[in-house]
Design a protein around this motif. Structure first.
Motif, PDB file in Angstrom:
ATOM      1  N   SER A  58     -64.214 -35.454  21.127  1.00 47.05           N
ATOM      2  CA  SER A  58     -63.020 -34.704  20.760  1.00 47.05           C
ATOM      3  C   SER A  58     -62.376 -34.087  22.006  1.00 47.05           C
ATOM      4  N   GLY A  59     -61.163 -34.506  22.296  1.00 45.51           N
ATOM      5  CA  GLY A  59     -60.432 -33.974  23.446  1.00 45.51           C
ATOM      6  C   GLY A  59     -60.892 -34.472  24.800  1.00 45.51           C
ATOM      7  N   VAL A  60     -61.802 -35.433  24.823  1.00 51.20           N
ATOM      8  CA  VAL A  60     -62.342 -35.921  26.099  1.00 51.20           C
ATOM      9  C   VAL A  60     -61.392 -36.927  26.736  1.00 51.20           C
ATOM     10  N   ALA A  61     -61.072 -36.687  28.010  1.00 51.58           N
ATOM     11  CA  ALA A  61     -60.268 -37.615  28.813  1.00 51.58           C
ATOM     12  C   ALA A  61     -61.054 -37.956  30.069  1.00 51.58           C
ATOM     13  N   LEU A  62     -60.576 -38.923  30.811  1.00 49.99           N
ATOM     14  CA  LEU A  62     -61.250 -39.325  32.044  1.00 49.99           C
ATOM     15  C   LEU A  62     -61.239 -38.186  33.066  1.00 49.99           C
ATOM     16  N   ASP A  63     -62.308 -38.091  33.841  1.00 51.82           N
ATOM     17  CA  ASP A  63     -62.395 -37.126  34.932  1.00 51.82           C
ATOM     18  C   ASP A  63     -62.170 -37.878  36.238  1.00 51.82           C
ATOM     19  N   TRP A  64     -60.956 -37.769  36.758  1.00 49.19           N
ATOM     20  CA  TRP A  64     -60.576 -38.544  37.939  1.00 49.19           C
ATOM     21  C   TRP A  64     -61.122 -37.947  39.238  1.00 49.19           C
ATOM     22  N   ASP A  65     -61.775 -36.805  39.161  1.00 48.79           N
ATOM     23  CA  ASP A  65     -62.301 -36.168  40.369  1.00 48.79           C
ATOM     24  C   ASP A  65     -63.741 -36.567  40.679  1.00 48.79           C
ATOM     25  N   LEU A  66     -64.365 -37.329  39.804  1.00 47.31           N
ATOM     26  CA  LEU A  66     -65.748 -37.743  40.035  1.00 47.31           C
ATOM     27  C   LEU A  66     -65.821 -38.777  41.161  1.00 47.31           C
ATOM     28  N   PRO A  67     -66.937 -38.825  41.881  1.00 47.67           N
ATOM     29  CA  PRO A  67     -67.070 -39.804  42.964  1.00 47.67           C
ATOM     30  C   PRO A  67     -67.398 -41.199  42.444  1.00 47.67           C
ATOM     31  N   ASP A  68     -67.194 -42.179  43.322  1.00 48.38           N
ATOM     32  CA  ASP A  68     -67.604 -43.571  43.083  1.00 48.38           C
ATOM     33  C   ASP A  68     -66.918 -44.202  41.870  1.00 48.38           C
ATOM     34  N   LEU A  69     -65.652 -43.837  41.639  1.00 50.97           N
ATOM     35  CA  LEU A  69     -64.921 -44.420  40.519  1.00 50.97           C
ATOM     36  C   LEU A  69     -64.263 -45.735  40.944  1.00 50.97           C
ATOM     37  N   VAL A  70     -64.211 -46.657  39.990  1.00 52.49           N
ATOM     38  CA  VAL A  70     -63.570 -47.956  40.226  1.00 52.49           C
ATOM     39  C   VAL A  70     -62.624 -48.211  39.048  1.00 52.49           C
ATOM     40  N   PRO A  71     -61.398 -47.671  39.110  1.00 54.35           N
ATOM     41  CA  PRO A  71     -60.462 -47.877  38.006  1.00 54.35           C
ATOM     42  C   PRO A  71     -60.196 -49.357  37.778  1.00 54.35           C
ATOM     43  N   PRO A  72     -59.843 -49.746  36.545  1.00 51.51           N
ATOM     44  CA  PRO A  72     -59.574 -51.157  36.247  1.00 51.51           C
ATOM     45  C   PRO A  72     -58.568 -51.748  37.224  1.00 51.51           C
ATOM     46  N   GLY A  73     -58.912 -52.920  37.759  1.00 52.27           N
ATOM     47  CA  GLY A  73     -58.026 -53.602  38.695  1.00 52.27           C
ATOM     48  C   GLY A  73     -58.272 -53.268  40.147  1.00 52.27           C
ATOM     49  N   SER A  74     -59.161 -52.281  40.431  1.00 49.87           N
ATOM     50  CA  SER A  74     -59.441 -51.916  41.816  1.00 49.87           C
ATOM     51  C   SER A  74     -60.758 -52.534  42.264  1.00 49.87           C
ATOM     52  N   THR A  75     -61.015 -52.459  43.555  1.00 56.99           N
ATOM     53  CA  THR A  75     -62.218 -53.042  44.153  1.00 56.99           C
ATOM     54  C   THR A  75     -63.143 -51.934  44.626  1.00 56.99           C
TER      55      THR A  75
END
Length: 413
Positions: A58-75
């Protein structure tokens, strides 16, 4: 002049937004669809109700501040800098304030929880000083703030990180914890990595190793100190802690013994290490009960810092946290708490400042020469250290077994 300035402003305003800003809304929608289409079926199969699932997200969205993220389409990229202290510069990890604080408070906790720790040791074989040192390192003996929503953290990392499969399993485990009623989903707080409670267990570890230390039939690692201490002891026992053995000894390693002999896969009896000329820095002999047992050379800063002969219990500590420095800190602080030992005899020498990305480039250079560095991730583990030593020996150089600016030539291989 004013007209030219206005034209420039208009041109800047018309420029497209950076790709991340443009795409985040789209990625958020993909995340919500992923939760419903992939995670919900897995959670349902694991016994999680729709009510628990909805409450968790409920109300959860992505946390873009976390390390080691690989958003869709990125390397995936190796980060330029090291964010985890456990894999950084040894001297910084063993700073004076951290050691003194952990020792002073640890002694208080050892006395305060003496009865519980006696029960833990009787049941698991793990000494109280080790349990207290881990508790202190993980959550400052329960005083540290643990601020993150575990479902946001694990959801983000399961959806778009370098270890997505691992975090997907942990996300399902977190949902199972909420389903079982151990804690309400809305109040499940974690570290930025998704670790829970005072012992900082990952959700799967909670399900396997959380233990009741009070006899009330529950394993409350959030609010119960006794349950926390018993859970830590149970974790170590289940990972093979050998009752009666120490974790390790600081030693002097003569130049005739190569630092490339380091590692858990190059063990030999402590008596055999002694025969090679390795001695304790204290001048005392190795305990008679330890001499027939297996020991391993461990040099976390190569020839730039203290050296150790460690026992299998050291690697049990590494099962709690994969860092050599973490396991060394726990063992050392435990000794300071109970035995009043001082600092390591050998100093941590100054090391060249290298970025994690530069270390990863060195590792790729070593891999090109058929060395096993344990992966080109920019983290300096024993395989990287000994590979550097072996390469230095092959070049006719004195093996130092730690990255420094003198081996930057490896990045061009």
């Amino acid at each position: 002049m004013v007209t030219r300035f206005l034209i420039l402003l208009m041109a800047l305003w018309l420029l497209p937004l950076p790709a991340p800003a443009q795409n985040r809304a789209k990625v958020e929608r993909q995340f919500q669809n992923w939760l419903q289409q992939e995670i919900w079926p897995e959670a349902k199969a694991a016994g999680v109700s729709r009510k628990t699932f909805k409450s968790a997200f409920s109300g959860v969205a992505l946390d873009w501040d976390l390390p080691d993220l690989v958003p869709p389409g990125s390397t995936p990229q190796v980060p330029r800098q090291q964010r985890q202290a456990e894999f950084g510069v040894p001297a910084k990890y063993f700073n004076r304030g951290g050691l003194n604080g952990a020792t002073s408070t640890g002694r208080q906790m050892l006395q305060r929880h003496a009865d519980t720790l006696a029960r833990v040791e009787a049941k698991t074989g793990v000494p109280g000083r080790i349990v207290i040192a881990i508790w202190g390192r993980e959550s400052a003996h329960g005083r540290a703030k643990i601020p993150h929503n575990v479902f946001r953290v694990l959801g983000t990392k399961a959806f778009m990180s370098t270890r997505a499969d691992y975090f997907s399993q942990e996300l399902i485990a977190a949902l199972q914890i909420a389903q079982a009623g151990h804690v309400q989903a809305s109040t499940m707080k974690s570290s930025w990595a998704g670790a829970l409670g005072q012992p900082q267990f990952m959700p799967s570890s909670f399900l396997k190793y959380a233990a009741d230390g009070t006899g009330d039939g529950r394993a409350d690692i959030w609010g119960s100190e006794a349950d926390t201490l018993m859970s830590i002891g149970h974790f170590l026992a289940e990972h093979g802690w050998q009752k009666g053995r120490d974790w390790g000894f600081e030693v002097k390693v003569p130049a005739s013994v190569s630092c490339s002999l380091e590692g858990p896969d190059q063990g030999r009896s402590i008596a055999d290490w002694e025969a090679l000329g390795i001695t304790r820095v204290s001048g005392r002999p190795f305990p008679a009960a330890e001499r027939p047992g297996q020991g391993f050379l461990m040099m976390p800063a190569g020839r730039y810092g203290p050296a150790f002969i460690v026992t299998p219990n050291f690697y049990v500590l590494k099962d709690y946290n994969k860092s050599d420095l973490y396991a060394l800190f726990v063992g050392h602080v435990g000794d300071r708490i109970q035995y009043g030992v001082g600092d390591f005899t050998a100093p941590w020498q100054g090391l060249d400042k290298l970025y994690r990305s530069e270390v990863a480039a060195m590792q790729r250079g070593l891999e090109a020469l058929d060395h096993d560095v344990g992966g080109a991730d920019g983290l300096v583990g024993f395989k990287t250290r000994r590979s550097i030593g072996l390469w230095q020996e092959s070049q006719g150089k004195e093996p130092r077994c730690f990255p420094d600016s003198s081996i930057k030539s490896l990045t061009s291989n």
